[in-house]
Scaffold this active site. Structure first.
Site, short mmCIF file in Angstrom:
data_model
loop_
_atom_site.label_atom_id
_atom_site.label_comp_id
_atom_site.label_asym_id
_atom_site.label_seq_id
_atom_site.Cartn_x
_atom_site.Cartn_y
_atom_site.Cartn_z
N GLU A 271 2.28 2.46 3.93
CA GLU A 271 1.23 1.51 3.57
C GLU A 271 0.75 1.74 2.14
OE1 GLU A 271 -3.28 0.20 5.07
OE2 GLU A 271 -2.39 2.09 5.73
N LYS A 338 -1.51 -8.19 7.19
CA LYS A 338 -2.29 -7.50 8.20
C LYS A 338 -3.33 -8.43 8.82
CE LYS A 338 -4.88 -3.21 8.98
NZ LYS A 338 -5.48 -2.01 8.35
N CYS A 392 -1.25 0.24 9.87
CA CYS A 392 -2.30 1.22 10.14
C CYS A 392 -2.87 1.04 11.54
CB CYS A 392 -3.38 1.14 9.07
SG CYS A 392 -4.47 2.58 9.02
#
Length: 525
Positions: A271, A338, A392
């Protein structure tokens, strides 16, 4: 069924002594605080039975108000200890004074403890004291944590049994089904101690079903060559990661670590390993992509992605940008944005209201927020394989990962847990990835900045991992998987419907039992 509930709710021989309320609250606090020992990195799974069993026992014969206080004490202990890893990000990397950082952790415990408080109050107000109502309410409370106030789906009971037999319910009905079985068995143990030994039979039955489910192979490898994958762990310190003067060195670290890996099918960076918008570093991206193509490799990396047509010269930034994952190189394409953003970390809740109340906020670039990506995004395509992506803490949301995994061959998650170096947080995070693999029957490719970088097999077991806080490469040869688990097809609905039915039936039986015990009104002479 009504007579079954009535019998199970009826008082029998043994009764546990009832503690004074303040003592019960202290024991509940300690019981909640011990629960995280059941999770990674400790994995003392028996605490996942002992902790809720104590909580269940403390609620016996309590009023709804007393149960609320006991439940809140349990939840405060659970979250103050289980999520204490937040202290590192708040104090060490956020430069918050220690007293204030501790106060913020306590605030998290008080807020998240309300889930257990409300659960306990509802349990005592509307339902009889029975594992058949305690376990469903626990599931509802956990499920609520995935969406109330955007959700903080952490510290679920089911995670304690990742790789410990009971997790075989996960491919059938997800982590909440595992939690249901765990809490049911915990409460049934209390009933057995009280002399109601007939509860041992359904508990053993559930364990037997779990063992039998472990023999079922829900997904199978495709008849194709395994994908050769290399994960790059740059180990960039969090306090340096976003410094302008360190950005070039960050790119050099990842480029150098990858030199020996080009030629393998897939090279994965974690990430935000590229700490710049793609518009600011396009020549570097093109160079790496071209080099990957020349060597027959695909390349997947995390990157902040800005919509080029939203550049705002007034603030020298973009109005719309995402935390993203891009695929490039040979036979690769795709961009994932995301969907679940971290409050106050990736966006500011109620930012529109703040900009109206405080107009100066409007032009403060430091308070700009990422934009959430849409649902039902297409998977990344790599060498003819579909990679379902998650960034994440998105992997903490079971249904989101399930939805992304539909029609995929692999799962891939990129993360940066450098905020929580040296704490339990990264290991709890990894355990959730294991459960998502078990639920979907697919390999999970996990690349992180500082660890834990790992390959998780379709059974939810760690195939191999790279040590934390080191720079290095993790290699694996992974077969693509085909087929779907029942959980992929039906999601959380089966366990939620079962829980709702048990609660409705339990509430109705409680009402009927109370109605039959009310004395008729005696008229005065």
């Amino acid at each position: 069924m009504r007579h079954l509930f009535a019998r199970l709710n009826r008082k029998k021989t043994g009764q546990l002594p009832q503690l004074p309320l303040i003592s019960a609250m202290i024991f509940a606090l300690l019981a909640g605080a011990m629960f995280p020992l059941a999770l990674s990195p400790y994995e003392w799974w028996w605490f996942a039975l002992i902790s809720p069993a104590i909580f269940y026992a403390l609620l016996n014969n309590r009023t709804a108000g007393q149960a609320f206080l006991i439940g809140h004490s349990y939840g405060f202990g659970l979250w103050s200890v289980g999520a204490f890893w937040l202290y590192t990000s708040i104090h060490v990397y956020g430069d918050t004074p220690m007293p204030l950082a501790l106060a913020m952790i306590a605030f998290v415990g008080l807020g998240m403890g309300l889930f257990n408080a409300i659960q306990a109050a509802l349990y005592r107000r509307f339902f009889g004291h029975s594992p058949l109502t305690f376990a469903p309410l626990w599931v509802v409370a956990e499920w609520s944590k995935t969406w109330v106030f955007t959700g903080f789906p952490w510290l679920f009971a089911g995670y304690a049994f990742t790789t410990y037999q009971l997790d075989n319910f996960a491919p059938v009905a997800g982590v909440f089904a595992v939690s249901f079985v765990v809490i049911f068995i915990a409460a049934a143990l209390v009933e057995c101690i009280k002399g109601r030994r007939y509860w041992i039979l359904p508990s053993l039955l559930l364990v037997g079903i779990a063992v039998a489910l472990g023999q079922v192979q829900w997904t199978t490898p495709k008849n194709s060559r395994p994908l050769t994958v290399s994960l790059i762990q740059g180990n960039i310190p969090q306090d340096l990661k976003w410094l302008t003067e360190y950005q070039g060195q960050t790119l050099a670290v990842y480029a150098n670590l990858s030199q020996s890996e080009w030629g393998r099918d897939l090279v994965v960076w974690p990430e935000s390993s590229i700490p710049l918008f793609q518009t600011d570093v396009q020549p570097f991206i093109d160079a790496v992509s071209d080099y990957a193509k020349k060597n027959g490799s695909s390349w997947v990396t995390g990157i902040p992605y800005a919509e080029p047509d939203t550049y705002n010269p007034n603030i020298d930034s973009y109005d719309v940008f995402y935390n993203g994952i891009m695929a490039a190189g040979q036979d690769s394409h795709g961009l994932y944005k995301k969907q679940r953003l971290v409050p106050f970390g990736e966006y500011i809740p109620l930012s529109g209201a703040l900009k109206w109340v405080l107009p100066s906020v409007k032009n403060d670039v430091s308070l700009s927020s990422f934009t959430a990506g849409g649902s039902n995004q297409k998977p990344l395509m790599v060498k003819g394989h579909a990679l379902a992506a998650a960034i994440c803490y998105e992997v903490a949301y079971p249904n989101l990962t399930r939805n992304n995994a539909l029609n995929s061959d692999f799962l891939v998650t990129l993360s940066n847990d450098a905020w929580f170096t040296g704490t339990d947080g990264p290991w709890q995070h990894l355990q959730m990835v294991q459960m998502r693999s078990k639920e979907t029957g697919r390999w999970f490719i996990r690349a992180t900045n500082t660890g834990v970088t790992a390959f998780i097999n379709p059974q939810g077991h760690i195939d191999r991992l790279l040590k934390q806080d080191v720079r290095g490469v993790l290699r694996g040869d992974l077969p693509a998987m085909q087929g779907s688990t029942p959980y992929m097809r039906f999601g959380d609905w089966p366990i939620l419907i079962l829980s709702a039915l048990l609660l409705l039936l339990g509430g109705w039986v409680r009402y009927q039992n109370r109605a039959t015990t009310v004395k008729p009104w005696k008229h005065r002479k």
